[in-house]
Design an enzyme around this catalytic site. Sequence first.
Site, mmCIF file in Angstrom:
data_model
loop_
_atom_site.group_PDB
_atom_site.id
_atom_site.type_symbol
_atom_site.label_atom_id
_atom_site.label_comp_id
_atom_site.label_asym_id
_atom_site.label_seq_id
_atom_site.Cartn_x
_atom_site.Cartn_y
_atom_site.Cartn_z
ATOM 1 N N ASP A 96 61.275 15.885 36.463
ATOM 2 C CA ASP A 96 61.882 17.686 37.967
ATOM 3 C C ASP A 96 60.819 17.806 38.835
ATOM 4 O O ASP A 96 59.159 17.603 39.143
ATOM 5 C CB ASP A 96 60.869 18.578 36.897
ATOM 6 C CG ASP A 96 61.500 19.362 35.310
ATOM 7 O OD1 ASP A 96 62.484 18.518 35.549
ATOM 8 O OD2 ASP A 96 61.171 19.821 35.527
ATOM 9 N N LYS A 157 67.038 22.593 39.430
ATOM 10 C CA LYS A 157 66.274 24.244 38.648
ATOM 11 C C LYS A 157 66.097 24.631 39.608
ATOM 12 O O LYS A 157 65.324 24.767 40.491
ATOM 13 C CB LYS A 157 65.157 23.328 38.558
ATOM 14 C CG LYS A 157 64.019 23.398 37.838
ATOM 15 C CD LYS A 157 62.792 22.907 36.731
ATOM 16 C CE LYS A 157 61.317 23.841 37.129
ATOM 17 N NZ LYS A 157 59.951 22.826 36.473
ATOM 18 N N LYS A 185 68.838 24.974 35.744
ATOM 19 C CA LYS A 185 67.323 24.649 35.032
ATOM 20 C C LYS A 185 67.209 25.836 35.268
ATOM 21 O O LYS A 185 66.487 25.613 36.575
ATOM 22 C CB LYS A 185 67.612 23.594 34.889
ATOM 23 C CG LYS A 185 65.293 24.188 33.920
ATOM 24 C CD LYS A 185 64.358 22.729 34.000
ATOM 25 C CE LYS A 185 63.047 23.315 33.258
ATOM 26 N NZ LYS A 185 61.993 22.388 33.890
#
Length: 231
Positions: A96, A157, A185
């Site tokens: 991430d 994300k 996400k």
Amino acid sequence: MTLTDSDIELAAYIDHALLIPTATPQQLEQCCAEADQFHFPTVCIYPVAVKQAVQLLHNKKVRVCAVIGFPAGATTSTTKLYEAREAAENGATELDVMINLGWLKAGKSEDIYREIASICEETGLTVKAILETNVLTDTEKRLAAEICMDAGASYLKTSTGWFGGATIADVRFLKQVTKGQVGIKASGGIRTPEQALALIEAGANRLGTSKGPDLIRQLQSPRETKPPEDQ
């Protein structure tokens, strides 16, 4: 604890996060054990914890995700790439990566592209680019999404959770922008099963939260369990 089909269905979306600065090896053990117990597909942790997590999850179905440039995204591209390579070498299979928000605000699209592309290309791992949607305009969200998709990110994300959490509106917006080309996400501030399911309905393919076990327990006894305080 026996998990029902509905419990497992929600669990399959959860990246079980341990991203507090004070996290101890003992807390990591608990995080990994919970991920295995509740059938969460991934633990999301700091790079320093990757080796231990990989050992703890040996022969388990839980993947290890490391955060890169977290939470501000303001380290150099060289530093982020080194961090990503080391996480990969230590056994992480997902990353991430926090983008550089200052570059985005300044219109330095090529710098963001090169940074994300280099991490995607040199590690070959699943990369989720963190946009921090709460501090962006819709125009900036769209631009950041397009840059990161072009650079090879597999997911977008919404947020780190440090500057506000995921919103249904932002998930819907990213779903519209991405048109299914990459996953989404939703991360930060997810406290109830209803909120989690609403984010999934809006288009989220993953949920980043430290409250995964609480979400499952609330599904099992919704009238007895109060929503927990967020970290």
